[in-house]
Design a protein around this motif. Sequence first.
Motif, short mmCIF file in Angstrom:
data_model
loop_
_atom_site.label_atom_id
_atom_site.label_comp_id
_atom_site.label_asym_id
_atom_site.label_seq_id
_atom_site.Cartn_x
_atom_site.Cartn_y
_atom_site.Cartn_z
N TRP A 98 0.82 -1.21 0.00
CA TRP A 98 0.00 0.00 0.00
C TRP A 98 0.86 1.26 0.00
CZ3 TRP A 98 0.73 3.05 4.28
CH2 TRP A 98 1.30 2.44 5.40
N ILE A 99 2.08 1.18 0.54
CA ILE A 99 2.96 2.35 0.55
C ILE A 99 3.25 2.81 -0.87
CG2 ILE A 99 5.29 3.17 1.14
CD1 ILE A 99 5.13 1.34 3.63
N ASN A 100 3.36 1.86 -1.81
CA ASN A 100 3.63 2.19 -3.21
C ASN A 100 2.43 2.84 -3.89
OD1 ASN A 100 6.24 1.13 -3.04
ND2 ASN A 100 5.48 -0.92 -3.47
N SER A 101 1.24 2.76 -3.28
CA SER A 101 0.04 3.38 -3.84
C SER A 101 -0.07 4.86 -3.47
CB SER A 101 -1.22 2.65 -3.35
OG SER A 101 -1.20 1.31 -3.78
N LEU A 102 0.73 5.29 -2.51
CA LEU A 102 0.76 6.70 -2.11
C LEU A 102 1.69 7.48 -3.04
CD1 LEU A 102 1.15 6.13 1.73
CD2 LEU A 102 -0.86 7.09 0.59
N PRO A 103 1.53 8.79 -3.12
CA PRO A 103 2.48 9.58 -3.91
C PRO A 103 3.91 9.31 -3.44
CG PRO A 103 0.60 10.92 -3.31
CD PRO A 103 0.46 9.63 -2.57
N ARG A 104 4.81 9.23 -4.37
CA ARG A 104 6.20 8.86 -4.09
C ARG A 104 6.82 9.77 -3.02
NH1 ARG A 104 10.71 7.19 -8.35
NH2 ARG A 104 12.47 7.21 -6.93
N GLY A 105 7.44 9.13 -2.04
CA GLY A 105 8.14 9.85 -0.99
C GLY A 105 7.27 10.33 0.16
N MET A 106 5.96 10.08 0.10
CA MET A 106 5.07 10.58 1.15
C MET A 106 5.42 9.93 2.49
SD MET A 106 0.99 10.99 1.21
CE MET A 106 1.06 12.26 -0.03
N ILE A 107 5.53 8.62 2.51
CA ILE A 107 6.05 7.90 3.67
C ILE A 107 6.93 6.78 3.16
CG2 ILE A 107 4.06 8.45 5.15
CD1 ILE A 107 3.23 5.52 4.90
N HIS A 108 7.69 6.22 4.05
CA HIS A 108 8.61 5.15 3.70
C HIS A 108 8.31 3.93 4.56
CE1 HIS A 108 10.91 8.03 1.37
NE2 HIS A 108 10.76 8.86 2.39
N GLN A 109 8.83 2.79 4.15
CA GLN A 109 8.61 1.56 4.90
C GLN A 109 9.18 1.67 6.31
OE1 GLN A 109 9.58 -2.19 2.95
NE2 GLN A 109 10.42 -2.91 4.88
N ARG A 110 10.29 2.37 6.45
CA ARG A 110 10.90 2.59 7.75
C ARG A 110 10.81 4.08 8.10
NH1 ARG A 110 16.61 1.15 7.76
NH2 ARG A 110 16.41 0.93 10.01
N MET A 111 10.23 4.37 9.27
CA MET A 111 10.05 5.75 9.72
C MET A 111 10.92 6.00 10.95
SD MET A 111 7.88 6.85 7.47
CE MET A 111 7.52 8.45 8.14
N ASN A 112 11.63 7.12 10.96
CA ASN A 112 12.48 7.51 12.07
C ASN A 112 11.60 7.88 13.26
OD1 ASN A 112 14.10 8.94 13.90
ND2 ASN A 112 15.35 9.83 12.29
N THR A 113 11.71 7.13 14.37
CA THR A 113 10.84 7.36 15.53
C THR A 113 11.31 8.52 16.40
OG1 THR A 113 12.00 5.67 16.82
CG2 THR A 113 10.02 4.99 15.62
N LEU A 114 12.47 9.09 16.10
CA LEU A 114 12.88 10.30 16.80
C LEU A 114 12.13 11.52 16.27
CD1 LEU A 114 16.75 9.78 16.97
CD2 LEU A 114 15.07 9.44 18.80
N VAL A 115 11.62 11.41 15.04
CA VAL A 115 10.95 12.52 14.38
C VAL A 115 9.44 12.26 14.21
CG1 VAL A 115 10.91 13.88 12.24
CG2 VAL A 115 13.08 13.01 13.12
N HIS A 116 9.05 10.99 14.01
CA HIS A 116 7.66 10.64 13.70
C HIS A 116 7.05 9.72 14.75
CE1 HIS A 116 9.54 11.43 9.72
NE2 HIS A 116 8.41 12.08 9.53
N THR A 117 5.75 9.81 14.85
CA THR A 117 4.99 8.85 15.63
C THR A 117 4.11 8.07 14.65
OG1 THR A 117 3.51 8.54 17.51
CG2 THR A 117 3.08 10.44 16.13
#
Length: 85
Positions: free
Chosen positions: A17-36
């Motif tokens: 489903w990540i590939n169905s979003l506009p490119r670069g919107m989110i990634h498979q791995r998210m930095n938890t220091l910056v994102h929740t």
Amino acid sequence: MDTEYFDFKDHMDSVEWINSLPRGMIHQRMNTLVHTVTITKNHTGWEVYVGPKDMDGGGEGIAITLDDDLALVSYEIERIAPSPY
């Protein structure tokens, strides 16, 4: 401080489903220091939310709706204003 990541692949059976979003919107791995990241199962499928770790500082979040088969249904981007206090 070491960087820690939330990997969707560790929490969901499919991440296509990540590939169905506009490119670069989110990634498979998210930095938890910056994102929740939150993932919630409901009666129609799944809700995924990715937003700023510090909500008082403002930023952008994305609310993603997936069906029971983890296919993208919709997404909504929200702008979060910084707290004036």
